[in-house]
Scaffold this motif. Structure first.
Motif, PDB file in Angstrom:
ATOM      1  N   LEU A 207     -25.144   4.348 -27.205  1.00  0.00           N
ATOM      2  CA  LEU A 207     -24.796   4.652 -28.588  1.00  0.00           C
ATOM      3  C   LEU A 207     -25.007   3.421 -29.482  1.00  0.00           C
ATOM      4  CD1 LEU A 207     -23.646   6.739 -30.552  1.00  0.00           C
ATOM      5  CD2 LEU A 207     -21.366   5.895 -29.977  1.00  0.00           C
ATOM      6  N   PHE A 208     -24.573   2.251 -29.018  1.00  0.00           N
ATOM      7  CA  PHE A 208     -24.764   1.023 -29.771  1.00  0.00           C
ATOM      8  C   PHE A 208     -26.255   0.725 -29.961  1.00  0.00           C
ATOM      9  CE2 PHE A 208     -25.351  -3.619 -29.801  1.00  0.00           C
ATOM     10  CZ  PHE A 208     -24.690  -3.906 -30.979  1.00  0.00           C
ATOM     11  N   ALA A 209     -27.050   0.902 -28.919  1.00  0.00           N
ATOM     12  CA  ALA A 209     -28.484   0.658 -29.008  1.00  0.00           C
ATOM     13  C   ALA A 209     -29.142   1.629 -29.975  1.00  0.00           C
ATOM     14  CB  ALA A 209     -29.128   0.755 -27.629  1.00  0.00           C
ATOM     15  N   ALA A 210     -28.715   2.896 -29.990  1.00  0.00           N
ATOM     16  CA  ALA A 210     -29.288   3.884 -30.900  1.00  0.00           C
ATOM     17  C   ALA A 210     -28.963   3.529 -32.351  1.00  0.00           C
ATOM     18  CB  ALA A 210     -28.763   5.271 -30.559  1.00  0.00           C
ATOM     19  N   ILE A 211     -27.732   3.124 -32.603  1.00  0.00           N
ATOM     20  CA  ILE A 211     -27.339   2.745 -33.969  1.00  0.00           C
ATOM     21  C   ILE A 211     -28.117   1.505 -34.411  1.00  0.00           C
ATOM     22  CG2 ILE A 211     -25.429   1.855 -35.374  1.00  0.00           C
ATOM     23  CD1 ILE A 211     -23.584   3.709 -33.756  1.00  0.00           C
ATOM     24  N   LEU A 212     -28.254   0.523 -33.530  1.00  0.00           N
ATOM     25  CA  LEU A 212     -29.006  -0.679 -33.856  1.00  0.00           C
ATOM     26  C   LEU A 212     -30.468  -0.351 -34.130  1.00  0.00           C
ATOM     27  CD1 LEU A 212     -28.929  -3.769 -34.089  1.00  0.00           C
ATOM     28  CD2 LEU A 212     -29.536  -3.861 -31.669  1.00  0.00           C
ATOM     29  N   LEU A 213     -31.054   0.532 -33.334  1.00  0.00           N
ATOM     30  CA  LEU A 213     -32.440   0.936 -33.539  1.00  0.00           C
ATOM     31  C   LEU A 213     -32.608   1.649 -34.875  1.00  0.00           C
ATOM     32  CD1 LEU A 213     -35.305   1.131 -32.334  1.00  0.00           C
ATOM     33  CD2 LEU A 213     -34.631   3.332 -31.387  1.00  0.00           C
ATOM     34  N   MET A 214     -31.657   2.498 -35.244  1.00  0.00           N
ATOM     35  CA  MET A 214     -31.734   3.202 -36.533  1.00  0.00           C
ATOM     36  C   MET A 214     -31.655   2.206 -37.694  1.00  0.00           C
ATOM     37  SD  MET A 214     -29.745   6.861 -35.911  1.00  0.00           S
ATOM     38  CE  MET A 214     -28.226   6.213 -36.451  1.00  0.00           C
ATOM     39  N   LYS A 215     -30.818   1.182 -37.564  1.00  0.00           N
ATOM     40  CA  LYS A 215     -30.738   0.179 -38.624  1.00  0.00           C
ATOM     41  C   LYS A 215     -32.051  -0.587 -38.770  1.00  0.00           C
ATOM     42  CE  LYS A 215     -26.104  -1.147 -39.521  1.00  0.00           C
ATOM     43  NZ  LYS A 215     -25.241  -2.280 -39.690  1.00  0.00           N
ATOM     44  N   VAL A 216     -32.632  -0.978 -37.647  1.00  0.00           N
ATOM     45  CA  VAL A 216     -33.890  -1.727 -37.693  1.00  0.00           C
ATOM     46  C   VAL A 216     -34.995  -0.875 -38.299  1.00  0.00           C
ATOM     47  CG1 VAL A 216     -35.684  -2.773 -36.260  1.00  0.00           C
ATOM     48  CG2 VAL A 216     -33.291  -3.283 -35.814  1.00  0.00           C
ATOM     49  N   VAL A 217     -35.088   0.389 -37.892  1.00  0.00           N
ATOM     50  CA  VAL A 217     -36.105   1.289 -38.442  1.00  0.00           C
ATOM     51  C   VAL A 217     -35.875   1.491 -39.937  1.00  0.00           C
ATOM     52  CG1 VAL A 217     -36.944   3.678 -38.400  1.00  0.00           C
ATOM     53  CG2 VAL A 217     -36.617   2.429 -36.257  1.00  0.00           C
TER      54      VAL A 217
END
Length: 97
Positions: A9-19
């Motif tokens: 979940l943390f990795a998905a949120i971080l990926l969404m922020k970067v994108v």
């Protein structure tokens, strides 16, 4: 929740922020003009040419020896008089004036 689920979940949120940040950086923005364009680059970049500053021109003429100190002072006095006539000094009105 297990620790793996929290990390995913943390990795998905971080990926969404970067994108999202990358997408925002690619948005077309109008180019901002240079505050003071380099006069040497003006002809290359098709920038408008600023009119010459009369005070700088007089100073350059004085330094080059094309005019005398008296001519410089007289020309600067004429520029000051013209500036005072077109842009009079505004003073605040109050009990002291």
């Amino acid at each position: 929740m297990t620790m793996t689920a929290v990390l995913v979940l943390f990795a998905a949120i971080l990926l969404m922020k970067v994108v999202g940040l990358i997408a925002l950086s690619w948005v077309d923005r109008p180019p901002t003009p240079l505050p003071h364009p380099d006069p040497c680059l003006g002809p290359l970049l098709d920038l408008p040419v600023a009119p010459p500053d009369p005070e700088r021109t007089l100073l350059a003429d004085l330094r080059a020896g094309r005019i005398t100190r008296d001519d410089y002072r007289a020309a600067m006095a004429a520029l000051a008089a013209r500036s005072a006539a077109t842009h009079p000094l505004q003073t605040p009105s109050g009990p002291d004036s």
